[in-house]
Design a protein around this motif. Structure first.
Motif, PDB file in Angstrom:
ATOM      1  N   GLY A  12       0.776  -1.233   0.000  1.00 15.46           N
ATOM      2  CA  GLY A  12       0.000   0.000   0.000  1.00 15.46           C
ATOM      3  C   GLY A  12       0.809   1.284   0.000  1.00 15.46           C
ATOM      4  O   GLY A  12       0.225   2.376   0.023  1.00 15.46           O
ATOM      5  N   SER A  13       2.147   1.184  -0.058  1.00 18.57           N
ATOM      6  CA  SER A  13       2.965   2.399  -0.064  1.00 18.57           C
ATOM      7  C   SER A  13       2.765   3.169  -1.370  1.00 18.57           C
ATOM      8  O   SER A  13       2.353   2.606  -2.385  1.00 18.57           O
ATOM      9  CB  SER A  13       4.443   2.051   0.107  1.00 18.57           C
ATOM     10  N   THR A  42       4.529  -7.266   6.594  1.00 20.37           N
ATOM     11  CA  THR A  42       5.270  -7.009   7.830  1.00 20.37           C
ATOM     12  C   THR A  42       6.215  -5.827   7.659  1.00 20.37           C
ATOM     13  O   THR A  42       6.376  -4.996   8.554  1.00 20.37           O
ATOM     14  CB  THR A  42       6.078  -8.259   8.235  1.00 20.37           C
ATOM     15  N   GLY A  43       6.853  -5.739   6.506  1.00 20.03           N
ATOM     16  CA  GLY A  43       7.795  -4.650   6.267  1.00 20.03           C
ATOM     17  C   GLY A  43       7.141  -3.287   6.254  1.00 20.03           C
ATOM     18  O   GLY A  43       7.779  -2.272   6.517  1.00 20.03           O
ATOM     19  N   ASP A  44       5.835  -3.243   5.948  1.00 17.82           N
ATOM     20  CA  ASP A  44       5.121  -1.965   5.943  1.00 17.82           C
ATOM     21  C   ASP A  44       4.730  -1.539   7.353  1.00 17.82           C
ATOM     22  O   ASP A  44       4.564  -0.352   7.631  1.00 17.82           O
ATOM     23  CB  ASP A  44       3.845  -2.074   5.093  1.00 17.82           C
ATOM     24  N   VAL A  45       4.543  -2.506   8.250  1.00 18.98           N
ATOM     25  CA  VAL A  45       4.065  -2.215   9.601  1.00 18.98           C
ATOM     26  C   VAL A  45       5.208  -1.880  10.549  1.00 18.98           C
ATOM     27  O   VAL A  45       5.132  -0.955  11.347  1.00 18.98           O
ATOM     28  CB  VAL A  45       3.265  -3.421  10.152  1.00 18.98           C
ATOM     29  N   SER A  46       6.314  -2.657  10.457  1.00 24.76           N
ATOM     30  CA  SER A  46       7.421  -2.503  11.393  1.00 24.76           C
ATOM     31  C   SER A  46       8.360  -1.386  10.962  1.00 24.76           C
ATOM     32  O   SER A  46       8.605  -1.174   9.766  1.00 24.76           O
ATOM     33  CB  SER A  46       8.207  -3.817  11.484  1.00 24.76           C
ATOM     34  N   ASN A 148       9.393   5.779   4.162  1.00 29.45           N
ATOM     35  CA  ASN A 148       9.124   6.014   2.745  1.00 29.45           C
ATOM     36  C   ASN A 148       9.960   7.181   2.207  1.00 29.45           C
ATOM     37  O   ASN A 148      10.718   7.821   2.954  1.00 29.45           O
ATOM     38  CB  ASN A 148       7.622   6.235   2.510  1.00 29.45           C
ATOM     39  N   VAL A 149       9.823   7.429   0.917  1.00 33.03           N
ATOM     40  CA  VAL A 149      10.645   8.454   0.270  1.00 33.03           C
ATOM     41  C   VAL A 149      10.454   9.823   0.922  1.00 33.03           C
ATOM     42  O   VAL A 149      11.427  10.538   1.199  1.00 33.03           O
ATOM     43  CB  VAL A 149      10.326   8.518  -1.239  1.00 33.03           C
ATOM     44  N   ASP A 150       9.216  10.203   1.187  1.00 27.13           N
ATOM     45  CA  ASP A 150       8.972  11.515   1.788  1.00 27.13           C
ATOM     46  C   ASP A 150       9.612  11.625   3.167  1.00 27.13           C
ATOM     47  O   ASP A 150      10.168  12.679   3.521  1.00 27.13           O
ATOM     48  CB  ASP A 150       7.465  11.774   1.888  1.00 27.13           C
TER      49      ASP A 150
END
Length: 314
Positions: A12-13, A42-46, A148-150
């Protein structure tokens, strides 16, 4: 193939959605209806460092589970996130043409790498980037970084960091190339194996979909990343140091040839082993395997690193 819309799984990024949107539009142009399905990984949450939560696979497992249980028909990954071992029941049906795979510097005041003063704080979440930057001996301080990038660019904007190093491909897909102050020469910093490329994965048994997705495949890109990822797979068996690799298809005396460069470096930058090789596109896997064995013969397996397995890259 079914007339129901294809369900395309994606993280969802913002970047993942941009990548999935690209594949969605390519498929739509070929007459397929496609809907995006967001899958949380998992990588999106942690927010913990990748090596402490399982490496790049944390971005992939949930998407593959959604494929195998039928919630989605296909999934789009950043190829460098995919473990090198194949997944039972799944196939990478397409690797579209690759974006520019180089790493880039995004620095305050338009500075280039050579302009950064001693002690400048440079952020990266990648042991591979850290190792190669330290090997340059510029006297900069490497600061661990995720997000994330921002979030990463914001650390430069607010003065927390003097610069960050990111993949050019991600910034290109997000329309953020205006943040780049220098594209790093691969002679100095080699990208991660597969960087800049996408992998479109589906169930092996869905033969009609496998055939449809083949229209998105770029043969030169597939050969290049096959060489890079084969090299990584061989090194993972005998080397725990960060690995960079970049293969290109270029015109040779007898048509297109594959040229690959690779580096294995200690995370502190004190040891850096570089090798290159050339061969035919059809021999991509063997080229990568042979070059990895050359690196191991030159001592790559003895390069000490605290950063964990070679594939742990962000």
């Amino acid at each position: 193939m079914t007339t129901a819309p294809l369900q395309l799984g994606t993280r969802g990024s913002t970047l993942a959605l941009a990548q999935a949107g690209y594949v969605q539009e390519r498929l739509r142009s070929l007459g397929h209806e496609v809907e995006l399905v967001r899958i949380q990984t998992t990588g999106d949450v942690s927010t913990a460092p990748l090596e402490s939560i399982g490496g790049t696979g944390v971005f992939v497992t949930a998407l593959r589970e959604a494929l195998l249980d039928g919630r989605v028909d296909l999934a789009v990954h950043s190829l460098k996130d995919l473990p090198t071992a194949p997944a039972d029941g799944l196939v990478v049906a397409a690797i579209p043409e690759r974006e520019d795979p180089r790493d880039v510097l995004c620095a305050r005041d338009g500075l280039k790498l050579s302009d950064l003063p001693a002690g400048a704080r440079v952020g990266t979440g990648s042991p591979r980037r850290e190792a190669q930057l330290r090997a340059l001996g510029l006297g900069i301080e490497i600061v661990g970084l995720r997000g994330n990038v921002d979030t990463r660019l914001g650390k430069v904007a607010d003065g927390t960091l003097d610069a960050v190093v990111l993949a050019r491909a991600g910034l290109a897909r997000l329309g953020r190339l205006d943040s780049v102050t220098e594209a790093l020469d691969p002679m100095q910093v080699l990208p991660a194996p597969g960087q800049g490329a996408l992998a479109v994965e589906c169930r092996t048994a869905d033969t009609a979909l496998v055939e449809a997705l083949s229209a998105l495949d770029d043969a030169a890109t597939r050969a290049a990343v096959t060489a890079e990822r084969t090299l990584l797979a061989v090194l993972e068996a005998g080397c725990t140091a960060p690995v960079g690799a970049y293969a290109e298809a270029a015109e040779g005396e007898e048509g297109l040839e594959l040229y690959i460069r690779a580096v294995v470096a200690s995370r502190d930058g004190s040891v850096s082993i570089r090798k290159s090789a050339t061969g035919s596109l059809g021999g991509a896997e063997q080229i990568g395997r042979d070059l990895a064995l050359e690196l191991l013969a030159d001592g790559a397996g003895a390069v000490v690193d605290a950063g964990g397995p070679a594939s742990k890259e962000e």
